[in-house]
Write an enzyme that holds these catalytic residues in place. Structure first.
Site, PDB file in Angstrom:
ATOM      1  N   SER A  12       0.827  -1.205   0.000  1.00 54.13           N
ATOM      2  CA  SER A  12       0.000   0.000   0.000  1.00 54.13           C
ATOM      3  C   SER A  12       0.863   1.258   0.000  1.00 54.13           C
ATOM      4  CB  SER A  12      -0.901   0.019   1.235  1.00 54.13           C
ATOM      5  OG  SER A  12      -1.567  -1.206   1.375  1.00 54.13           O
TER       6      SER A  12
HETATM    7  N1  SAH Z   1      -0.908  -4.941   3.950  1.00 49.83           N
HETATM    8  C1  SAH Z   1      -0.082  -5.254   2.790  1.00 49.83           C
HETATM    9  C2  SAH Z   1      -0.748  -4.916   1.474  1.00 49.83           C
HETATM   10  C3  SAH Z   1      -1.923  -5.749   1.222  1.00 49.83           C
HETATM   11  S1  SAH Z   1      -2.367  -6.039  -0.445  1.00 49.83           S
HETATM   12  C4  SAH Z   1       1.276  -4.649   2.899  1.00 49.83           C
HETATM   13  O1  SAH Z   1       1.573  -3.950   3.880  1.00 49.83           O
HETATM   14  O2  SAH Z   1       2.097  -4.883   2.001  1.00 49.83           O
HETATM   15  C5  SAH Z   1      -3.767  -7.058  -0.117  1.00 49.83           C
HETATM   16  C6  SAH Z   1      -3.425  -8.465   0.303  1.00 49.83           C
HETATM   17  O3  SAH Z   1      -4.648  -9.090   0.677  1.00 49.83           O
HETATM   18  C7  SAH Z   1      -2.857  -9.309  -0.829  1.00 49.83           C
HETATM   19  O4  SAH Z   1      -1.595  -9.800  -0.469  1.00 49.83           O
HETATM   20  C8  SAH Z   1      -3.873 -10.436  -0.999  1.00 49.83           C
HETATM   21  O5  SAH Z   1      -3.291 -11.690  -1.283  1.00 49.83           O
HETATM   22  C9  SAH Z   1      -4.546 -10.448   0.359  1.00 49.83           C
HETATM   23  N2  SAH Z   1      -5.885 -11.042   0.387  1.00 49.83           N
HETATM   24  C10 SAH Z   1      -6.914 -10.890  -0.486  1.00 49.83           C
HETATM   25  N3  SAH Z   1      -7.980 -11.627  -0.097  1.00 49.83           N
HETATM   26  C11 SAH Z   1      -7.617 -12.256   1.056  1.00 49.83           C
HETATM   27  C12 SAH Z   1      -8.274 -13.154   1.942  1.00 49.83           C
HETATM   28  N4  SAH Z   1      -9.528 -13.569   1.751  1.00 49.83           N
HETATM   29  N5  SAH Z   1      -7.597 -13.599   3.019  1.00 49.83           N
HETATM   30  C13 SAH Z   1      -6.312 -13.210   3.257  1.00 49.83           C
HETATM   31  N6  SAH Z   1      -5.641 -12.361   2.455  1.00 49.83           N
HETATM   32  C14 SAH Z   1      -6.278 -11.881   1.372  1.00 49.83           C
END
Ligand code: SAH
Length: 213
Positions: free
Chosen positions: A61
């Site tokens: 992000s």
């Molecule tokens: N917080 C992260 C950025 C997140 S991007 C950072 O600091 O880098 C969003 C993430 O959510 C992705 O890695 C994706 O794989 C995950 N995601 C999407 N759906 C999900 C689910 N149902 N359960 C767990 N993770 C999920």
């Protein structure tokens, strides 16, 4: 580029000018080098205020969004926190500086493994990362003081709301994945839930089930 004094100054200036004003949050973000979480081609852009691609087609992000979301959680030093969407692990490390315990889950095993490697290398003892579908929360570790969802859901997932303590706060981007979403703060009271809209954001979607890698 390295996270030297000058890079830090610019990084913190961008955060403050976008409304990240909480001193403890700014201190945590000053301490943690974002370049560690951005590998390869994009690592020289780690201190710019933009989201960047990571493995599995996901994104780390934008720093100001990480700061705003962390600030919106109003973390206390005794808090047990759940993060859904480990991604690079950057947000989890910021949370770990401000809370007692952080559980973080991602549906991609590969991202969880790589994030664990960084948590170990940084000697961070209070984060546990799981490969799991976070839309079900973590029933074994529930309830949580704080829950942060870093992927966009069409509605705040019911199981997550159910795993929030009374007095607890959840921050979650809500809306369709191909549009601008609304960042929502939910508070659980004795008698029910309170919803507050914070700002527009853009996140990758919350997807059900485990990923292929
Ligand atoms: N917080 C992260 C950025 C997140 S991007 C950072 O600091 O880098 C969003 C993430 O959510 C992705 O890695 C994706 O794989 C995950 N995601 C999407 N759906 C999900 C689910 N149902 N359960 C767990 N993770 C999920």
């Amino acid at each position: 580029m390295t996270f030297d004094a000058e890079a830090k100054m610019q990084f913190l200036f961008a955060l403050r000018s976008k409304g990240v004003t909480d001193t403890a949050v700014l201190e945590a973000m000053e301490k943690v080098d974002r370049a560690l979480f951005v590998q390869g081609y994009f690592s020289d852009r780690a201190y710019e205020d933009m989201p960047l691609p990571i493995a599995c087609g996901q994104t780390i992000s934008q720093p100001s969004v990480v700061g705003m979301m962390t600030q919106a959680l109003k973390l206390g030093p005794r808090d047990k926190v759940l993060e859904v969407g480990t991604g690079s692990g950057y947000q989890a490390v910021i949370l770990s500086q401000l809370a007692r315990r952080v559980y973080t889950v991602d549906r991609h095993r590969r991202l969880v493994q790589s994030a664990r490697g960084i948590f170990d290398a940084l000697n961070i003892p209070n984060i546990t990362a799981f490969a799991a579908d976070g839309s079900h929360g973590l029933p074994d570790q529930a309830p949580f003081d704080r829950i942060l969802v870093t992927a966009a859901a069409e509605d705040p997932p019911g199981p997550l709301l159910a795993q929030l303590k009374i007095g607890g706060i959840m921050v979650v981007p809500v809306g369709q994945s191909d549009a601008v979403q609304r960042l929502i703060r939910v508070r659980r009271h004795e008698t029910g839930l309170d919803y507050e809209e914070l700002r527009p954001v853009r996140f990758v979607p919350l997807v059900e089930g485990l990923g292929k890698e």
